[in-house]
Write an enzyme that holds these catalytic residues in place. Structure first.
Site, PDB file in Angstrom:
ATOM      1  N   THR A  24       0.830  -1.201   0.000  1.00 49.26           N
ATOM      2  CA  THR A  24       0.000   0.000   0.000  1.00 49.26           C
ATOM      3  C   THR A  24       0.863   1.249   0.000  1.00 49.26           C
ATOM      4  OG1 THR A  24      -1.942   0.957   1.058  1.00 49.26           O
ATOM      5  CG2 THR A  24      -0.149   0.340   2.499  1.00 49.26           C
ATOM      6  N   LYS A  76      -7.784   1.989   4.521  1.00 47.78           N
ATOM      7  CA  LYS A  76      -6.593   1.727   5.322  1.00 47.78           C
ATOM      8  C   LYS A  76      -6.332   2.811   6.355  1.00 47.78           C
ATOM      9  CE  LYS A  76      -4.859  -0.577   1.262  1.00 47.78           C
ATOM     10  NZ  LYS A  76      -3.927  -0.508   0.168  1.00 47.78           N
ATOM     11  N   GLY A 100      -2.981   5.452   9.765  1.00 46.63           N
ATOM     12  CA  GLY A 100      -2.896   4.742   8.494  1.00 46.63           C
ATOM     13  C   GLY A 100      -2.022   3.517   8.687  1.00 46.63           C
ATOM     14  N   SER A 137       4.812   0.421   0.366  1.00 50.01           N
ATOM     15  CA  SER A 137       5.718   0.244  -0.772  1.00 50.01           C
ATOM     16  C   SER A 137       5.860   1.493  -1.635  1.00 50.01           C
ATOM     17  CB  SER A 137       5.249  -0.935  -1.625  1.00 50.01           C
ATOM     18  OG  SER A 137       3.923  -0.718  -2.049  1.00 50.01           O
ATOM     19  N   CYS A 156       4.384   3.146  -8.517  1.00 55.26           N
ATOM     20  CA  CYS A 156       4.444   1.918  -7.715  1.00 55.26           C
ATOM     21  C   CYS A 156       3.350   0.938  -8.136  1.00 55.26           C
ATOM     22  CB  CYS A 156       4.288   2.264  -6.237  1.00 55.26           C
ATOM     23  SG  CYS A 156       4.278   0.817  -5.156  1.00 55.26           S
ATOM     24  N   THR A 180       0.418   0.188  -5.630  1.00 57.36           N
ATOM     25  CA  THR A 180      -0.386   1.336  -5.233  1.00 57.36           C
ATOM     26  C   THR A 180      -1.353   1.653  -6.371  1.00 57.36           C
ATOM     27  OG1 THR A 180       1.490   2.221  -3.992  1.00 57.36           O
ATOM     28  CG2 THR A 180      -0.275   3.767  -4.519  1.00 57.36           C
TER      29      THR A 180
END
Length: 179
Positions: A7, A41, A52, A131, A166, A169
């Site tokens: 995430t 999240k 988070g 990430s 990413c 994501t």
């Protein structure tokens, strides 16, 4: 320290307006497969604390409950609650196996907390985990320094930039704000 490919969570403070903003993408990845696009999240404690998570969902929810208990124990001192959570997370045999990172913000503080006992309160009040964190953090710092965008706009745009870079994501962004 493990690298979570799960995430991107980004938070920042707007010190002028005394608000905290946290945003996260919605992607849930299992191995090489995207399982969900719209996960939430970010959690709220009371009216002024945002959390988070990055990492294992079950672990994150366990840590959320532990932190909520610490906030109830030290209601006027988020810094103490964060320190006590990190100590328990690091020292408890079961908790130390939990694989997650937390971004914890209120209108005056921004922390990154990890299971290795790290508590980081960055100088610029911008925190990022997951990430896509390096991409979102770089974008947020640049936008903060070189634009007139508000904190919420910076968080949203930075997460969208991270989503373009990413693969863990996505651009299904959720944002929460407290004052």
């Amino acid at each position: 320290m493990s690298k979570f490919r799960s995430t991107t969570v980004l938070g920042m403070l707007d010190n002028k307006r005394k608000i905290a903003v946290v945003g996260a993408d919605g992607q849930v990845t299992l191995g090489d497969t995207v399982m969900k696009h719209t996960a939430r999240k970010i959690r709220k404690i009371g009216e002024s604390i945002l959390i988070g998570f990055a990492g294992s969902t079950a672990d994150a929810l366990t840590l959320y409950e532990k932190f909520e208990a610490k906030v109830n124990e030290y209601p006027a001192n988020i810094t103490r609650a964060v320190i006590e959570l990190a100590k328990e997370w690091r020292m408890d045999r079961a908790l130390r196996r939990l694989e997650a990172f937390m971004a914890i913000l209120d209108p005056e503080h921004a922390f990154v907390v990890s299971g290795t006992g790290d508590i980081i309160e960055p100088d610029d009040s911008i925190v990022a985990i997951g990430s896509g964190a390096p991409y979102a953090l770089a974008a947020a710092r640049a936008l903060s320094a070189h634009s007139r965008l508000k904190a919420r706009e910076i968080v949203e745009e930075s997460l969208r930039i991270a989503a373009e870079i990413c693969i863990y994501t996505n651009s299904e962004v959720h944002i929460e704000e407290v004052s």
